[in-house]
Write an enzyme that holds these catalytic residues in place. Structure first.
Site, PDB file in Angstrom:
ATOM      1  N   HIS A 123       0.215   7.269   4.812  1.00  0.00           N
ATOM      2  CA  HIS A 123       1.648   5.858   4.831  1.00  0.00           C
ATOM      3  C   HIS A 123       2.049   7.514   4.931  1.00  0.00           C
ATOM      4  O   HIS A 123       1.722   8.024   3.632  1.00  0.00           O
ATOM      5  CB  HIS A 123       1.072   5.463   4.100  1.00  0.00           C
ATOM      6  N   ASN A 161       1.631  -4.114   7.212  1.00  0.00           N
ATOM      7  CA  ASN A 161       3.009  -4.988   6.019  1.00  0.00           C
ATOM      8  C   ASN A 161       3.632  -3.394   5.443  1.00  0.00           C
ATOM      9  O   ASN A 161       4.312  -3.702   4.986  1.00  0.00           O
ATOM     10  CB  ASN A 161       1.504  -5.663   5.132  1.00  0.00           C
ATOM     11  N   ALA A 173       1.115  -1.329   0.109  1.00  0.00           N
ATOM     12  CA  ALA A 173      -0.135   0.279   0.160  1.00  0.00           C
ATOM     13  C   ALA A 173       0.541   1.107  -0.546  1.00  0.00           C
ATOM     14  O   ALA A 173       0.663   2.329   0.522  1.00  0.00           O
ATOM     15  CB  ALA A 173      -1.046  -0.032   1.036  1.00  0.00           C
TER      16      ALA A 173
END
Length: 257
Positions: free
Chosen positions: A210, A180, A114
């Site tokens: 993120h 992850n 991601a």
């Protein structure tokens, strides 16, 4: 190409549909043995049942599936693409996967998942890195079923709240379904124990955010991505699913970047 999948969740379904659109076919889907009973189609319950003509295996099922099936898949000589990067925070799992890959000249490919900027971070890691930090923000519902639910009242948050600070190894082991990205940053950069991680639940946002920040001999960079989830699946990143296809195309094309 004929490709086998591990898992049948939202990411696996996206990947299967995208593979068909690109002219590939899924010749097997590896699931738990009890899920095979009564199921129609190409479901199998063990690595031994994967067809010999499989070109690649793609793992879309999470840390436990990679730890359980990954070594056996590589031992059969199949190369494997995974988004379950956090599983490698367990040193024993990482060693088994690497040993199996080396013994059969197979390869475990880690999809970027991601997040982006990993190519820049990987290049920067050739020199000396002085700091690498990952911050993951999700709306409260994105942390349900994780340790965040034990540390915060996710249903009644009124402002952003940090529920984890530590290393990428600690994050990946404690949050197997949520960290992850932290693991991907660690592997592209200085490693699991040298990468700082902060995880935040924020009721003011409706998508996952993120952030990667790194400093070193190369200079300094800060990268942020706001990602959509797959439809009706708030814990599954659309970009994570897309990165699987991008990795497959990267390793099978005669010219790639």
């Amino acid at each position: 190409m004929k490709i086998a999948l591990i898992g049948k969740g939202a990411i696996a379904q996206y990947v299967e549909d995208a593979l068909a659109a690109r002219g590939h076919s899924v010749n097997a889907v590896l699931v738990r043995p009890e899920a095979v009973e009564g199921a129609s189609g190409h479901f199998v319950g063990s690595v031994a049942e994967l067809p010999e003509d499989t070109a690649f295996v793609i793992d879309c099922a999470g840390h436990e599936a990679l730890a359980t099936h990954g070594p056996n898949i590589l031992s059969r000589g199949f190369s494997l693409i995974t988004v379950s990067i956090g599983a490698l925070a367990d040193r024993q799992v990482a060693e088994r996967l690497e040993r199996s890959a080396r013994e059969k000249n197979a390869t475990l490919y880690l999809a970027s998942g991601a997040v982006g900027a990993l190519d820049c971070l990987r290049a920067a890691a050739v020199g000396k890195l002085t700091s690498v930090r990952y911050v993951g923000r999700k709306p409260p519902q994105g942390w349900r079923g994780s340790p965040a639910a034990d540390r915060l009242d996710l249903e009644n948050l009124t402002g952003a709240a940090t529920h984890f600070e530590g290393t990428a190894r600690q994050a990946a082991l404690a949050y197997p379904k949520n960290a992850n990205v932290a693991a991907a940053v660690a592997l592209a950069g200085p490693g699991f124990d040298e990468t700082e991680v902060r995880l935040i639940a924020d009721p003011a946002i409706d998508r996952n955010i993120h952030e990667i920040e790194a400093s070193g001999e190369f200079g300094h960079f800060r990268f942020e991505i706001t990602g959509n989830t797959l439809p009706d699946t708030p814990r599954s990143s659309a970009l994570a699913a897309m990165s699987v296809l991008a990795k497959l195309e990267q390793i099978t094309q005669p010219v790639s970047i």
